[in-house]
Design an enzyme around this catalytic site. Structure first.
Site, mmCIF file in Angstrom:
data_model
loop_
_atom_site.group_PDB
_atom_site.id
_atom_site.type_symbol
_atom_site.label_atom_id
_atom_site.label_comp_id
_atom_site.label_asym_id
_atom_site.label_seq_id
_atom_site.Cartn_x
_atom_site.Cartn_y
_atom_site.Cartn_z
ATOM 1 N N ASP A 59 13.547 2.889 66.994
ATOM 2 C CA ASP A 59 12.067 3.050 67.438
ATOM 3 C C ASP A 59 11.770 2.578 68.714
ATOM 4 O O ASP A 59 12.285 1.574 69.066
ATOM 5 C CB ASP A 59 11.053 2.578 66.186
ATOM 6 C CG ASP A 59 9.992 3.011 66.542
ATOM 7 O OD1 ASP A 59 9.579 4.236 67.046
ATOM 8 O OD2 ASP A 59 8.885 2.528 65.901
ATOM 9 N N HIS A 109 13.933 9.691 74.440
ATOM 10 C CA HIS A 109 14.591 9.929 73.736
ATOM 11 C C HIS A 109 16.236 10.179 73.983
ATOM 12 O O HIS A 109 17.066 9.941 73.290
ATOM 13 C CB HIS A 109 14.380 11.391 72.906
ATOM 14 C CG HIS A 109 12.934 11.267 71.922
ATOM 15 N ND1 HIS A 109 12.554 10.332 71.166
ATOM 16 C CD2 HIS A 109 11.755 12.087 72.088
ATOM 17 C CE1 HIS A 109 11.448 10.421 70.816
ATOM 18 N NE2 HIS A 109 10.823 11.364 71.461
ATOM 19 N N LEU A 121 34.883 3.480 60.726
ATOM 20 C CA LEU A 121 33.518 3.413 60.627
ATOM 21 C C LEU A 121 32.943 4.716 60.077
ATOM 22 O O LEU A 121 33.245 5.715 60.449
ATOM 23 C CB LEU A 121 32.633 3.316 62.190
ATOM 24 C CG LEU A 121 31.354 3.175 61.828
ATOM 25 C CD1 LEU A 121 30.808 1.513 61.529
ATOM 26 C CD2 LEU A 121 30.508 3.250 63.339
HETATM 27 C C1 IPE Z 1 10.239 5.815 62.276
HETATM 28 O O1 IPE Z 1 9.840 5.597 63.392
HETATM 29 C C2 IPE Z 1 11.421 7.076 62.411
HETATM 30 C C3 IPE Z 1 12.440 7.118 63.331
HETATM 31 C C4 IPE Z 1 12.792 6.310 63.959
HETATM 32 C C5 IPE Z 1 13.312 8.298 63.384
HETATM 33 P P1 IPE Z 1 8.254 6.292 63.712
HETATM 34 O O2 IPE Z 1 7.858 6.353 65.158
HETATM 35 O O3 IPE Z 1 8.149 7.976 63.195
HETATM 36 O O4 IPE Z 1 7.313 5.479 62.660
HETATM 37 P P2 IPE Z 1 5.859 5.183 62.672
HETATM 38 O O5 IPE Z 1 5.029 6.489 62.834
HETATM 39 O O6 IPE Z 1 5.550 4.260 63.851
HETATM 40 O O7 IPE Z 1 5.767 4.607 61.515
HETATM 41 C C1 IPE Z 2 11.893 6.697 67.983
HETATM 42 O O1 IPE Z 2 10.903 6.496 69.084
HETATM 43 C C2 IPE Z 2 12.148 8.051 67.748
HETATM 44 C C3 IPE Z 2 11.845 9.140 66.689
HETATM 45 C C4 IPE Z 2 10.903 8.642 65.863
HETATM 46 C C5 IPE Z 2 12.307 10.376 66.682
HETATM 47 P P1 IPE Z 2 9.482 6.943 69.071
HETATM 48 O O2 IPE Z 2 9.414 8.255 69.550
HETATM 49 O O3 IPE Z 2 8.918 7.060 67.781
HETATM 50 O O4 IPE Z 2 8.923 6.107 69.955
HETATM 51 P P2 IPE Z 2 7.462 5.423 70.097
HETATM 52 O O5 IPE Z 2 7.542 4.690 68.759
HETATM 53 O O6 IPE Z 2 6.498 6.500 70.214
HETATM 54 O O7 IPE Z 2 7.672 4.340 71.317
HETATM 55 MG MG MG Z 3 7.889 5.358 66.723
#
Ligand code: IPE
Ligand code: IPE
Ligand code: MG
Length: 239
Positions: A22, A39, A134
């Site tokens: 995240d 990403h 792994l």
């Molecule tokens: C959780 O992250 C899902 C992934 C990292 C794939 P999100 O960014 O979607 O989660 P919330 O919305 O902050 O809980």
């Molecule tokens: C995690 O990063 C990737 C996915 C959930 C696909 P985010 O896209 O949620 O990044 P933030 O949380 O908005 O910074």
């Molecule tokens: Mg996120």
């Protein structure tokens, strides 16, 4: 496949490490970049950490790449993530055997494009040929609740199903045959599971860091592993 490295403070290496990847969006925003750049950077970190854990001798590495709730995002963002997953799978097809890394996709793949599903079939096929090293689990269109419902349906539909128990039920989950995660890491300063491994996390150790996922690196991993090594896991027992 790597050999376990004995660094100071790492008395016990987890068998199974899981990460909620995240903070990609915030990482990009901080740099004045579009979310997709975050990403792309996050995908690089995933590669790097997979090789690192493989070298350390960790057996299972599970990452949350796309949740059942992430479809709520803009079509543009979803298609960027899907394109990155395709790129990642194509690279994996070329490198898994050389690196000795098995790859498994966990989640409801029925909603993914036929192209992605075909690539997943190929990585599955290659993984079957690899006998050690792994196991990297990539959670795509994964949700912990969805997984439990999926497992209940599979259990119900199985004519061979026996008595329902925690152990027998686990065999219908996407993680069938794998040990539960010992350590779950969430970067980016959020303190929640966001529907990740709800069944499997019963006795996992948690590690949180403010570092955004694209900035996460081997040194950050060492810190998490050192913290893990100091934990005392009791599983309900008294000392
Ligand atoms: C959780 O992250 C899902 C992934 C990292 C794939 P999100 O960014 O979607 O989660 P919330 O919305 O902050 O809980
Ligand atoms: C995690 O990063 C990737 C996915 C959930 C696909 P985010 O896209 O949620 O990044 P933030 O949380 O908005 O910074
Ligand atoms: Mg996120």
């Amino acid at each position: 496949m790597g050999t376990a490295v004995n660094k100071p403070g790492r008395s016990e290496l987890p068998r199974h490490v899981a990460i909620i990847m995240d903070g990609n969006g915030r990482w990009a925003k901080k740099r004045g970049l579009v979310r997709s750049a975050g990403h792309a950077a996050g995908a690089e970190t995933f590669r790097k950490i997979t090789y690192y854990l493989s070298d350390l001798g960790v057996e299972y590495f599970t990452v949350y790449a796309f949740s059942t709730e992430n479809w709520k995002r803009s079509e543009k963002e979803v298609s960027t993530i899907m394109a990155l997953l395709k790129k990642f799978l194509l690279e994996a097809i070329d490198t898994m055997e050389k690196k000795g890394i098995r790859l498994k996709v966990l989640g409801d793949t029925s909603r993914l494009s036929p192209e992605l599903r075909a690539l997943i079939d190929r990585t599955d096929e290659i993984s079957r040929r690899i006998k050690s090293g792994l196991i990297a689990n990539l959670c795509i269109n994964y949700g912990g609740r969805d997984e439990i419902i999926h497992a209940i349906k599979a259990w119900e539909a199985d004519p061979e199903r026996g008595e329902l128990s925690e152990e027998s039920f686990s065999k219908y989950l996407y993680t069938a045959g794998m040990p539960d995660p010992d350590l779950i890491i969430r970067p980016s300063g959020e303190y929640r599971l966001s529907n990740f491994l709800l069944w499997q996390c019963a006795y996992s150790e948690f590690y949180f860091t403010d570092t955004l996922w694209p900035d996460f690196n081997e040194a950050e991993m060492d810190k998490a592993l050192e913290a893990y090594a100091k934990r005392e896991r009791r599983y309900g027992n008294a000392k």
